[in-house]
Design a protein around this motif. Structure first.
Motif, PDB file in Angstrom:
ATOM      1  N   TYR A 135      -3.232  -1.573  -2.760  1.00 17.74           N
ATOM      2  CA  TYR A 135      -3.965  -0.304  -2.624  1.00 17.74           C
ATOM      3  C   TYR A 135      -3.051   0.878  -2.915  1.00 17.74           C
ATOM      4  N   SER A 194       0.490   5.849  -0.430  1.00 13.21           N
ATOM      5  CA  SER A 194      -0.292   7.056  -0.678  1.00 13.21           C
ATOM      6  C   SER A 194       0.604   8.078  -1.374  1.00 13.21           C
ATOM      7  N   PRO A 210      -3.770  11.137  -5.730  1.00 12.47           N
ATOM      8  CA  PRO A 210      -4.285  12.457  -5.353  1.00 12.47           C
ATOM      9  C   PRO A 210      -5.347  12.965  -6.330  1.00 12.47           C
ATOM     10  N   ASP A 231      -3.409   5.169  -3.201  1.00 15.74           N
ATOM     11  CA  ASP A 231      -4.229   6.378  -3.059  1.00 15.74           C
ATOM     12  C   ASP A 231      -3.658   7.449  -3.977  1.00 15.74           C
ATOM     13  N   THR A 264       0.842  -1.202   0.000  1.00 19.11           N
ATOM     14  CA  THR A 264       0.000   0.000   0.000  1.00 19.11           C
ATOM     15  C   THR A 264       0.873   1.246   0.000  1.00 19.11           C
TER      16      THR A 264
END
Length: 427
Positions: free
Chosen positions: A192, A171, A196, A194, A169
């Motif tokens: 996963y 971000s 923006p 993320d 994962t």
């Protein structure tokens, strides 16, 4: 003798200090009053020093680094203090025994491949002073699980996390608007990501062969997704293209074998070659009428695809477009269609019926070859489209009922290839 004694004394005056200098530690020779760079090793870390600026750069050492590495904010050499501000290109590359690294807040620049191939490195946290992730910075860090990217990151370069097979994962900071080529390529455990909301582009191969990625939300402002961006994402089950997108690029979702849901917006006008090739779980698909071009083999080997309506403005069905779609039962051709390319439906063994529009001018070789279930061909135009001797399978030529427009039988019987059909029927 007196003259010789004086010479010997004179020599001793200079030779003794010279040999004493040779006995000093290596660090002591690092100073350069002219401001030129020199090198030193302190606590096992190799540095390049700039005495004029009083700064230090971490360098690649003769032997790979190992264990837990702590880079200090500053070092002492030749009675001077040097602030560590940079990690050089390939500084820790292939240091397979390095298990951790602490980067101080004084470091603002890290060079390309600085940590590439550090296969034992499990976690890393970058300081807020770093604003750019250089090319292949963490490539092939196969044990890397935990990555903390500061909000200060403004730019990412090619292949930053390529081959990080343990990464699950991550971000991406809000300041990143473009995801570069091969950013997560071969990250086989990535589940996963993320992205923006301000992202506008995803470059080619960005997620190629991320075989554990089951879902991903593409920001609505993304205007371009590069070729092969999600190729080989074999666990991806659903994908929605944003409404800001005008073109689906080549092989973008090729071999996404678990893909069941695919949503294309009305903004898309062009689907490039092999875009969805090998999406073997795709059952049905709506193609918006905004689409005017579909490239070669775009749906080849979508073996579970059962039904499909082609967009109204489509003029050409490209070569190999639906080749190997063994479960395709029905397909509706648009009234704008002029050409069906070679092997376009080859091997569509479940296709039983087709209706050819009056606009159709040509069916190229092997277009319906090996479609042995094709037993009904409806031709709406009075003039027979041009076909080759192998445009249809031998079974179709021999057994299919060909329904033609009333009064056009003569046109078909005079056509050398259409005359091979044994059952021409006027309706």
């Amino acid at each position: 003798m007196k003259q010789l004694s004086l010479s010997t004394s004179h020599m001793a005056k200079w030779v003794l200090p010279f040999f004493l200098m040779l006995l000093l530690p290596y660090e002591a020779s690092a100073i350069d009053i002219k401001g030129k760079k020199d090198k030193t090793i302190i606590d096992g870390i190799c540095y390049s020093l700039n005495a004029k600026k009083e700064t230090a750069i971490v360098l690649k050492s003769a032997e790979p680094y190992s264990g837990d590495i702590v880079i200090p904010e500053k070092i002492e050499a030749d009675s001077l203090t040097y602030y560590v501000e940079e990690i050089a290109t390939s500084a820790f590359e292939k240091s397979t025994g390095m298990t951790s690294v602490v980067i101080p807040k004084t470091v603002s620049k890290i060079g390309a491949r600085a940590f590439a191939g550090c296969s034992s490195l499990k976690a890393i946290e970058l300081p807020k002073s770093v604003e750019e992730l250089a090319t292949q910075l963490f490539a092939d860090c196969s044990s890397l699980v935990d990555v903390t990217l500061p909000k200060s990151i403004r730019k990412m370069s090619t292949g930053v996390f390529k081959g990080c097979k343990s990464l699950e994962t991550i971000s991406i900071p809000l300041s990143i608007t473009s995801l570069p080529h091969s950013t997560f390529e071969e990250c086989s455990n990535l589940k996963y990501v993320d992205l923006p909301t301000g992202m506008t582009s995803i470059s080619g191969n960005a997620f190629e062969n991320c075989s554990s990625l089951e879902e991903i939300s593409i920001p609505t402002g993304v205007k371009s997704i590069g070729s092969e961006a999600f190729k080989g994402c074999s666990s991806l089950k659903a994908f929605t293209f944003p409404s800001s997108l005008s073109k689906v690029t080549s092989s973008v979702l090729e071999n996404c074998s678990s893909l069941e849901e695919l949503h294309l917006p009305n903004s898309v006008s062009d689907i490039a070659s092999e875009a969805f090739r090998g999406c073997s779980s795709l059952d049905s698909l709506y193609l918006p009428n905004s689409i005017v071009k579909i490239g070669t083999a775009a749906f080849r080997d979508c073996s579970n695809l059962r039904r499909l309506t082609l967009p109204n403005g489509l003029v050409n069905i490209a070569s190999d477009l639906f080749r190997g779609c063994t479960n395709l039962e029905t397909i509706a051709f648009p009234n704008s269609l002029k050409e069906i390319g070679s092997s376009a439906f080859e091997g569509c063994t479940s296709l039983a019926k087709i209706t050819l529009p009056s606009s159709l001018k040509e069916i190229e070789g092997s277009a319906f070859d090996k479609c042995n279930s094709l037993m009904e061909v409806n031709v709406l135009g009075a003039a027979p489209p041009k076909i080759n001797s192998n445009s249809f399978s031998k079974t179709t030529f021999r057994e299919a009922a060909v329904n033609i427009k009333k009064g056009s039988l003569g046109n078909f019987q005079l056509n050398k290839q259409w005359a091979k059909f044994l059952d021409l029927i006027e309706r």
